[in-house]
Motif scaffolding. Structure first.
Motif, PDB file in Angstrom:
ATOM      1  N   ASP A   1       0.802  -1.217   0.000  1.00 62.72           N
ATOM      2  CA  ASP A   1       0.000   0.000   0.000  1.00 62.72           C
ATOM      3  C   ASP A   1       0.834   1.266   0.000  1.00 62.72           C
ATOM      4  O   ASP A   1       0.328   2.347  -0.296  1.00 62.72           O
ATOM      5  CB  ASP A   1      -0.937  -0.016   1.217  1.00 62.72           C
ATOM      6  CG  ASP A   1      -2.180   0.780   0.968  1.00 62.72           C
ATOM      7  OD1 ASP A   1      -2.591   0.861  -0.204  1.00 62.72           O
ATOM      8  OD2 ASP A   1      -2.735   1.337   1.928  1.00 62.72           O
ATOM      9  N   ILE A   2       2.104   1.168   0.360  1.00 61.04           N
ATOM     10  CA  ILE A   2       2.935   2.376   0.297  1.00 61.04           C
ATOM     11  C   ILE A   2       3.947   2.286  -0.835  1.00 61.04           C
ATOM     12  O   ILE A   2       4.932   3.014  -0.864  1.00 61.04           O
ATOM     13  CB  ILE A   2       3.637   2.670   1.632  1.00 61.04           C
ATOM     14  CG1 ILE A   2       4.591   1.547   2.029  1.00 61.04           C
ATOM     15  CG2 ILE A   2       2.639   2.940   2.719  1.00 61.04           C
ATOM     16  CD1 ILE A   2       5.564   1.963   3.121  1.00 61.04           C
ATOM     17  N   GLY A   3       3.684   1.367  -1.762  1.00 62.28           N
ATOM     18  CA  GLY A   3       4.494   1.317  -2.972  1.00 62.28           C
ATOM     19  C   GLY A   3       5.775   0.512  -2.844  1.00 62.28           C
ATOM     20  O   GLY A   3       6.630   0.582  -3.725  1.00 62.28           O
ATOM     21  N   LYS A   4       5.911  -0.258  -1.764  1.00 62.81           N
ATOM     22  CA  LYS A   4       7.128  -1.048  -1.600  1.00 62.81           C
ATOM     23  C   LYS A   4       6.923  -2.451  -2.155  1.00 62.81           C
ATOM     24  O   LYS A   4       5.918  -3.096  -1.852  1.00 62.81           O
ATOM     25  CB  LYS A   4       7.500  -1.149  -0.117  1.00 62.81           C
ATOM     26  CG  LYS A   4       8.110   0.122   0.437  1.00 62.81           C
ATOM     27  CD  LYS A   4       8.605  -0.094   1.854  1.00 62.81           C
ATOM     28  CE  LYS A   4       9.318   1.140   2.367  1.00 62.81           C
ATOM     29  NZ  LYS A   4       9.667   1.041   3.789  1.00 62.81           N
TER      30      LYS A   4
ATOM     31  N   MET B   1       1.285   9.969  -4.675  1.00 69.26           N
ATOM     32  CA  MET B   1       2.388   9.168  -5.185  1.00 69.26           C
ATOM     33  C   MET B   1       3.717   9.920  -5.110  1.00 69.26           C
ATOM     34  O   MET B   1       4.757   9.324  -4.846  1.00 69.26           O
ATOM     35  CB  MET B   1       2.072   8.821  -6.650  1.00 69.26           C
ATOM     36  CG  MET B   1       2.695   7.552  -7.148  1.00 69.26           C
ATOM     37  SD  MET B   1       2.280   7.315  -8.892  1.00 69.26           S
ATOM     38  CE  MET B   1       0.777   6.383  -8.782  1.00 69.26           C
ATOM     39  N   THR B   2       3.661  11.256  -5.354  1.00 65.70           N
ATOM     40  CA  THR B   2       4.915  12.007  -5.449  1.00 65.70           C
ATOM     41  C   THR B   2       5.142  12.986  -4.312  1.00 65.70           C
ATOM     42  O   THR B   2       6.275  13.216  -3.909  1.00 65.70           O
ATOM     43  CB  THR B   2       4.930  12.842  -6.743  1.00 65.70           C
ATOM     44  OG1 THR B   2       3.877  13.811  -6.680  1.00 65.70           O
ATOM     45  CG2 THR B   2       4.741  11.958  -7.958  1.00 65.70           C
TER      46      THR B   2
ATOM     47  N   ARG C   1      -4.889   0.946  -2.331  1.00 68.80           N
ATOM     48  CA  ARG C   1      -4.719   2.263  -2.922  1.00 68.80           C
ATOM     49  C   ARG C   1      -4.732   2.209  -4.445  1.00 68.80           C
ATOM     50  O   ARG C   1      -5.153   3.119  -5.116  1.00 68.80           O
ATOM     51  CB  ARG C   1      -3.409   2.865  -2.422  1.00 68.80           C
ATOM     52  CG  ARG C   1      -3.416   4.366  -2.345  1.00 68.80           C
ATOM     53  CD  ARG C   1      -2.062   4.837  -1.920  1.00 68.80           C
ATOM     54  NE  ARG C   1      -1.819   4.623  -0.523  1.00 68.80           N
ATOM     55  CZ  ARG C   1      -2.014   5.539   0.414  1.00 68.80           C
ATOM     56  NH1 ARG C   1      -2.481   6.703   0.088  1.00 68.80           N
ATOM     57  NH2 ARG C   1      -1.755   5.293   1.666  1.00 68.80           N
TER      58      ARG C   1
ATOM     59  N   GLU D   1       4.493  15.298   1.449  1.00 67.41           N
ATOM     60  CA  GLU D   1       4.847  13.894   1.676  1.00 67.41           C
ATOM     61  C   GLU D   1       4.217  13.025   0.602  1.00 67.41           C
ATOM     62  O   GLU D   1       3.224  13.399  -0.010  1.00 67.41           O
ATOM     63  CB  GLU D   1       4.398  13.420   3.057  1.00 67.41           C
ATOM     64  CG  GLU D   1       2.906  13.468   3.293  1.00 67.41           C
ATOM     65  CD  GLU D   1       2.540  13.297   4.754  1.00 67.41           C
ATOM     66  OE1 GLU D   1       3.287  12.617   5.481  1.00 67.41           O
ATOM     67  OE2 GLU D   1       1.509  13.861   5.176  1.00 67.41           O
ATOM     68  N   ASN D   2       4.832  11.884   0.375  1.00 71.18           N
ATOM     69  CA  ASN D   2       4.221  10.883  -0.491  1.00 71.18           C
ATOM     70  C   ASN D   2       4.109   9.585   0.289  1.00 71.18           C
ATOM     71  O   ASN D   2       4.154   9.597   1.518  1.00 71.18           O
ATOM     72  CB  ASN D   2       4.996  10.745  -1.805  1.00 71.18           C
ATOM     73  CG  ASN D   2       6.443  10.337  -1.591  1.00 71.18           C
ATOM     74  OD1 ASN D   2       6.776   9.685  -0.601  1.00 71.18           O
ATOM     75  ND2 ASN D   2       7.306  10.721  -2.510  1.00 71.18           N
ATOM     76  N   LEU D   3       3.960   8.466  -0.418  1.00 71.67           N
ATOM     77  CA  LEU D   3       3.712   7.209   0.281  1.00 71.67           C
ATOM     78  C   LEU D   3       4.850   6.827   1.215  1.00 71.67           C
ATOM     79  O   LEU D   3       4.629   6.261   2.273  1.00 71.67           O
ATOM     80  CB  LEU D   3       3.525   6.080  -0.733  1.00 71.67           C
ATOM     81  CG  LEU D   3       2.244   6.106  -1.551  1.00 71.67           C
ATOM     82  CD1 LEU D   3       2.255   4.975  -2.553  1.00 71.67           C
ATOM     83  CD2 LEU D   3       1.035   5.994  -0.646  1.00 71.67           C
ATOM     84  N   GLN D   4       6.063   7.110   0.815  1.00 77.39           N
ATOM     85  CA  GLN D   4       7.195   6.574   1.555  1.00 77.39           C
ATOM     86  C   GLN D   4       8.012   7.609   2.310  1.00 77.39           C
ATOM     87  O   GLN D   4       8.769   7.250   3.203  1.00 77.39           O
ATOM     88  CB  GLN D   4       8.119   5.811   0.593  1.00 77.39           C
ATOM     89  CG  GLN D   4       7.461   4.574   0.029  1.00 77.39           C
ATOM     90  CD  GLN D   4       8.368   3.786  -0.891  1.00 77.39           C
ATOM     91  OE1 GLN D   4       9.486   4.180  -1.151  1.00 77.39           O
ATOM     92  NE2 GLN D   4       7.876   2.679  -1.378  1.00 77.39           N
TER      93      GLN D   4
ATOM     94  N   VAL E   1       8.466  15.066   1.390  1.00 76.92           N
ATOM     95  CA  VAL E   1       9.017  15.767   0.223  1.00 76.92           C
ATOM     96  C   VAL E   1       9.051  17.246   0.578  1.00 76.92           C
ATOM     97  O   VAL E   1       8.017  17.834   0.891  1.00 76.92           O
ATOM     98  CB  VAL E   1       8.151  15.536  -1.034  1.00 76.92           C
ATOM     99  CG1 VAL E   1       8.664  16.377  -2.193  1.00 76.92           C
ATOM    100  CG2 VAL E   1       8.144  14.066  -1.408  1.00 76.92           C
TER     101      VAL E   1
ATOM    102  N   GLU F   1      -6.833   7.323   6.329  1.00 74.24           N
ATOM    103  CA  GLU F   1      -6.683   5.957   6.808  1.00 74.24           C
ATOM    104  C   GLU F   1      -6.082   6.026   8.196  1.00 74.24           C
ATOM    105  O   GLU F   1      -5.068   6.680   8.397  1.00 74.24           O
ATOM    106  CB  GLU F   1      -5.794   5.142   5.874  1.00 74.24           C
ATOM    107  CG  GLU F   1      -6.487   4.826   4.581  1.00 74.24           C
ATOM    108  CD  GLU F   1      -5.638   3.995   3.644  1.00 74.24           C
ATOM    109  OE1 GLU F   1      -5.967   3.941   2.461  1.00 74.24           O
ATOM    110  OE2 GLU F   1      -4.642   3.424   4.119  1.00 74.24           O
TER     111      GLU F   1
END
Lengths: 466, 431
Positions: free
Chosen positions: A72-75, A297-298, A438, B120-123, B126, B380
């Motif tokens: 879900d966090i793109g990993k 996403m960014t 997501r 910020e993004n998913l990980q 920023v 969430e």
């Protein structure tokens, strides 16, 4: 006797509380009935004809596992591959496959089958086996290869003539191309049997037909058009909504030919009132944008301002003495796209640009819906460039190189982003754990069907009854 | 903030540190400020993250574009960073810019304007900066900043701690409790039969007056009720029960009058106005809202609600009868995953994290419930505290009406003593 009954009632209620309270355990069994717009004629994940990515991907993933999944966090997370390592330069990767995995026909997953499957989907890749380890060699550095392997087109399929087998949670029980697919839960799935016994998918159904089917109680899960989300919710439907994962954009058929054309394309972009398109046409269900990748996403999408500026548009237009007429095409079966196209024509006209709607395929500009294929921004950007027929962007590891790659893609002038759209589904209230992730994936193997939803407070109330 | 030499901060506005004190004030407060700064400097790392490296990195990238000189600096927080972290980062960037020869000045004296966005993004976080110099096109520089490990591995360390203070205990079921400000302090306790007013004397609550609740129809099982203190001089409080509303007023003696009514129950606080209709013979709200959340006037039938004020709107979470959590923002109704939540949620205002958190009940071991705090950064829930255990099942759970909603009132049925206990819950930030 009366006291015994009371005690039994209390004990049984307490058991219900333990099992069906806040952490209710899933129930096995039942048939999950779904309707979708997508009407694939082939289930082959590598088929280049799959146009509705989200819809087809959701179906494909029920049958075909990928080597890697993206969380879900793109990993990237292990799936059919348990580990992977790049060689220096990220051009060559080695993956170790999971053991004990079988296809629908009972045969084991082997490296050679996986390699053949990946070669079919990616003719430019060199894929070969060294023992049971799979090696992938690309013609340029591919730091995001694990995320690419998670794309549904890289689902591992065993091809035997027209016969396709997968290792996924469901096996194909009935397949009527473009119309109906019946899937049966596999008892021997490596990740455990799905909770439902089977999934029935009616394909090629319009939003309206899906809604009717849902209201008649013939379907448990349907797609809902973005502009209908509010109404569906107001009608009491239970909605599941994804993150923004579809980009609606104007796509030019060819590169700009001159500096004048760059001014005209810029004028068109500045003239479009995206907020109005979203608020009026989509009833607020989308998100206006001037970026290709969504902010979740960014983290920088807001740096591309999405507000219209008619004065600036007219100034850009004034840079060019003579401007021809652009033709604009859209999906004529989609009434929303028609309204959006008409609004764009009005905005363009105010800026001094001339657009003409056409039904043909040879239009100068196409109103397109482009899926965000992966939570990984670099993978998505690369796929987007490929969809536009542009050279793959060189987005390095750093965030500013990603920003630069996205900016360069935008500056190519081939695409004018308009709106992000979400995928929305209505589910019957007996469909439990139907939380798409997501990326809009269904994960139907984790869905279960309740005979009747059991709210916790009613259980608490029951436990107090003598 | 125009013309201010310090960075403006949007979405988490922070008072400017460059305060021009008068000489007198300076003489009085300067030693105190120095002492305070010394204490701050001597305190071991008090921030959620170590931002020094990224501050230096971003400042260097900005300085590489602007060169030495004077800039006007703005900072906009678009992330889930706390106001304290944002202020810390702002100060750090300003310091690093100064070290690179870039000074922040008033807008009219600046040769460039620099807007820093914390996103910020998913990980990762920023941090982006837009730079405008004269008539040149804007420049953009940005860096990504890994989230601190404490936030990534939420299972081990959490940014918040829930504190539980016992307010009252009695044999009769407690439906709600509210503390009334004043001297001496007073407390109202609502139970199925009465509202009792207590006065704090010698550190003990002494009963002062009781008001019987009259109702024609039998109470439903799993009875619920809510107390709402009023600020009018002659109107002390209202009590809402299923199908009944009681008004307590001074006329001239303090009396309470109960009438059959389906008036909506307030869900928010004294500063957040939202009410909902309660099903008279059941234990849940119908879902009809008054006046509504922007354009939305209905939610699914629900047991409880929590409010999360955001910069431009108020997000409401509803713990629906169907067991799901619905998020309404005035436009959309989104369902979020909450696999372990019970039926009761409430919001609490704190000085930590995003400023507003949700407390949610969960099934604990055996017959006991637990309460846990959650941040809702992107719709969430993210666990933000360890679960707090209760001695039994929670029977009432409300956001406190006033005091800036810094508290939640929870009532539980103690499975050992068989008594009902009311607690006040609050949050503190972990260091």
């Amino acid at each position: 006797m009366r006291r015994t009954s009371f005690l039994l009632a209390v004990i049984s209620s307490a058991l219900f509380l333990a099992t069906a309270g806040a952490a209710t355990r899933p129930r096995y069994g039942g048939i999950l009935r779904i309707a979708v717009r997508a009407a694939p004629m082939s289930l082959d994940p590598a088929s280049p004809e799959q146009v509705d990515w989200v819809g087809f991907s959701n179906i494909s993933r029920l049958i075909f596992d990928t080597l890697v999944t993206v969380d879900d966090i793109g990993k990237p997370q292990p799936a059919l591959a348990v580990s992977w390592n790049p060689e220096p330069g990220d051009q060559r990767w080695q993956l170790n496959l999971r053991s004990g995995v079988t296809f629908q026909d009972g045969s084991p997953l082997t490296c050679s089958i996986a390699a053949a499957s990946l070669r079919a989907a990616n003719p430019n890749w060199k894929v070969f086996c060294a023992g049971e380890a799979l090696t992938i060699e690309r013609d340029s550095p591919a730091p995001t290869l694990p995320a690419e392997l998670a794309l549904s087109r890289n689902g591992i399929a065993k091809r035997n003539g027209a016969q396709l087998d997968g290792t996924g949670p469901f096996a194909v029980a009935q397949w009527n191309p473009g119309k109906k697919l019946v899937l049966a839960a596999r008892e021997d799935n490596w990740a455990g049997r799905a909770f439902v016994d089977s999934v029935e998918i009616e394909m090629g159904k319009s939003f309206r037909d899906q809604a009717i089917s849902f209201d008649l109680g013939k379907t448990d899960v349907i797609e809902v058009a973005p502009e209908e989300v509010h109404r569906a919710a107001a009608e009491g439907r239970q909605m599941q909504t994804s993150a923004p994962l579809e980009l609606m954009a104007l796509v030019f058929a060819r590169d700009r030919q001159s500096a004048e054309e760059a001014h005209l394309r810029q004028a068109l972009s500045l003239s479009i009132d995206r907020a109005l398109l979203n608020n009026v046409v989509l009833q607020g269900a989308g998100e206006p944008t001037s970026s290709l990748l969504p902010n979740w996403m960014t983290g920088y999408a807001f740096l591309f301002p999405a507000t219209s500026n008619m004065t600036a548009a007219q100034e850009e237009r004034a840079q060019v003495a003579q401007a021809g007429v652009w033709t604009l095409s859209f999906d004529t079966n989609d009434p929303v796209e028609r309204v959006i196209a008409e609004r764009i024509l009005l905005n363009a006209s105010e800026a001094g640009l001339r657009l003409q709607i056409t039904a043909g395929n040879a239009a100068d500009i196409r109103l397109a819906r482009i899926p965000m294929v992966s939570p990984d921004p670099r993978t998505t950007l690369a796929e987007l460039a490929a969809a536009l027929g542009l050279a793959p962007p060189r987005a390095g590891d750093s965030i500013d190189s990603l920003y630069a790659a996205e900016s360069a893609l935008l500056q190519s002038g081939r695409i004018i982003p308009l709106l992000y759209l979400r995928s929305a589904y209505a589910t019957r209230d007996t469909v439990m754990n139907a939380k798409g992730d997501r990326s809009g994936s269904w994960e139907l193997q984790n869905v279960w069907l309740a005979e009747k939803p059991v709210p916790r407070r009613q259980l608490m109330q029951a436990s107090q009854e003598p | 903030m125009k013309g201010n030499p310090c960075a403006a901060v949007y979405n988490a506005r922070i008072a400017c540190m460059c305060i021009f004190l008068s000489r007198i004030l300076r003489a009085i407060f300067f030693p105190l400020i120095v002492c305070g700064l010394l204490v701050l400097l001597c305190t071991p790392q008090t921030w959620a993250g170590d931002w020094q490296q990224p501050e230096k990195q971003l400042a260097a990238r900005i300085a590489a574009v602007t060169g030495p000189g004077a800039v006007a600096l703005d900072l906009v927080n678009r992330s889930s960073l706390s106001p304290a972290d944002v202020e810390h980062i702002r100060r750090g960037i300003v310091t690093e810019l100064q070290a690179s020869g870039v000074n922040c000045v008033k807008a009219e004296q600046a040769t460039a304007t620099v807007t820093i966005y914390l996103s910020e993004n998913l990980q990762s976080y920023v941090w982006a900066s837009e730079i405008h110099q004269g008539t040149n096109e804007r420049s953009v520089v940005m860096i990504s900043v890994p989230r601190p490990a404490t936030m990534e591995d939420g299972r081990e360390q959490f940014p918040l701690t829930i504190h539980k203070t016992l307010l009252w205990s009695q044999e009769n079921r407690i439906l709600d409790v509210t503390l009334l400000s004043g001297n001496p302090q007073r407390m109202l306790v609502l139970d199925p039969d009465q509202v009792t007013l207590y006065k704090l004397q010698a550190s003990r609550w002494q009963p002062e007056q009781s008001f019987a609740i009259t109702h024609a129809k039998p109470w439903p099982r799993d009875l619920r009720g809510r107390l709402v203190p009023r600020k009018d001089k002659n109107h002390l409080f209202d009590a809402f029960l299923p199908g009944v509303v009681c008004h307590a007023a001074t006329n001239p003696l303090l009396t309470m009058n109960c009438v059959a009514s389906d008036d909506p129950w307030p869900l928010g606080t004294d500063q957040i106005n939202l009410s909902a209709f309660f099903t008279p013979a059941r234990n849940f709200f119908t879902g009809v809202l008054s006046p509504g959340i922007a354009k939305q006037t209905a939610a699914p039938p629900f047991y409880s609600a929590a409010t999360l004020p955001r910069e431009k709107y108020t997000l409401w979470m509803f713990s629906a009868v169907d067991g799901r959590i619905h998020l309404l923002d005035g436009i959309t109704d989104q369902v979020t995953a909450s696999p372990k939540w019970g039926s009761d949620i409430a919001s609490v205002h704190s000085a930590c994290g995003s400023g507003w958190q949700v407390l949610a009940t969960e099934a604990g071991e055996g017959a006991s419930d637990v309460v846990r705090a959650f941040e809702i950064p992107d719709r969430e829930p993210v666990p933000a505290s360890q679960p707090l255990e209760f001695p039994g099942t929670i029977t009432a759970f409300w956001t406190a009406w006033d005091n800036g909603s810094g508290f939640v009132i929870a009532a539980a049925h103690n499975s050992q003593t068989r008594r009902y206990e009311a607690y006040q819950l609050s949050l503190s930030c972990n260091q």
